[in-house]
Design a protein around this motif. Sequence first.
Motif, short mmCIF file in Angstrom:
data_model
loop_
_atom_site.label_atom_id
_atom_site.label_comp_id
_atom_site.label_asym_id
_atom_site.label_seq_id
_atom_site.Cartn_x
_atom_site.Cartn_y
_atom_site.Cartn_z
N TYR A 25 0.83 -1.21 0.00
CA TYR A 25 0.00 0.00 0.00
C TYR A 25 0.86 1.26 0.00
O TYR A 25 0.52 2.25 -0.64
N ARG A 26 1.99 1.22 0.69
CA ARG A 26 2.88 2.38 0.72
C ARG A 26 3.57 2.58 -0.64
O ARG A 26 3.67 3.70 -1.13
N ALA A 27 4.02 1.49 -1.26
CA ALA A 27 4.71 1.58 -2.56
C ALA A 27 3.81 2.21 -3.62
O ALA A 27 4.29 2.92 -4.50
N ASP A 28 2.52 1.94 -3.53
CA ASP A 28 1.58 2.50 -4.50
C ASP A 28 1.01 3.85 -4.08
O ASP A 28 0.15 4.40 -4.75
N GLY A 29 1.50 4.37 -2.95
CA GLY A 29 1.09 5.70 -2.50
C GLY A 29 -0.27 5.76 -1.84
O GLY A 29 -0.88 6.83 -1.76
N TYR A 30 -0.77 4.62 -1.33
CA TYR A 30 -2.09 4.62 -0.71
C TYR A 30 -2.07 4.90 0.78
O TYR A 30 -3.10 5.20 1.36
N HIS A 34 3.03 7.47 8.69
CA HIS A 34 2.37 7.43 10.01
C HIS A 34 0.84 7.48 9.86
O HIS A 34 0.15 7.95 10.74
N ASP A 35 0.35 6.96 8.80
CA ASP A 35 -1.07 6.93 8.49
C ASP A 35 -1.79 5.96 9.43
O ASP A 35 -1.29 4.87 9.70
N ASP A 36 -3.00 6.33 9.89
CA ASP A 36 -3.79 5.42 10.73
C ASP A 36 -4.10 4.12 9.99
O ASP A 36 -4.11 3.05 10.59
N TYR A 37 -4.36 4.22 8.69
CA TYR A 37 -4.67 3.01 7.94
C TYR A 37 -3.45 2.11 7.82
O TYR A 37 -3.58 0.89 7.83
N ALA A 38 -2.27 2.68 7.76
CA ALA A 38 -1.05 1.87 7.73
C ALA A 38 -0.96 1.02 9.00
O ALA A 38 -0.57 -0.16 8.94
#
Length: 166
Positions: A25-30, A34-38
């Motif tokens: 998800y991070r590699a695709d920029g989603y 420090h995102d809550d969804y991460a």
Amino acid sequence: MADLIIRPAREADLPAVGAITVEAYRADGYVGEHDDYARKLADSTSRFRDAEILVAADDSGAVLGSVTVVHPGTPYAEISRPGELEFRMLSVTAAARGRGVGEALVRAVIDRARAAGLDRVVLSSSEKMLAAHRLYERLGFTRLPERDWTPLPGVQLMAYAYGMPL
């Protein structure tokens, strides 16, 4: 992919599942750093407890990808209704992309729904996940626009469904 094994996740797989999901998800920029969804993506232990996680592993046992399988009314359900199986958080390691791992995981979800006698498989996908949309459509999923939704301001999720052939 001949050397690919799709199986239920084991507790020992959970660190890899969380890391792979966040990485994808991070590699695709989603998601951001420090995102809550991460944090939710990384929490494979909760998913393991409240849903079913399938992993794709190579013949050495290395986890290459995962998907979370969800039944209606359970903690991870978003759009599923009775008679449907939902999947979420499909992810594949960067090194394994383009090798059929995502497709194999989605096909495993469809097989589980079929074996359980369910009518459909449903999912939500960010409007930005164009490669995922191409995969879903190639496998026979169709848009389900009446179930599109916005979980947070600025985040539009598109719904897809796969109906079981008679």
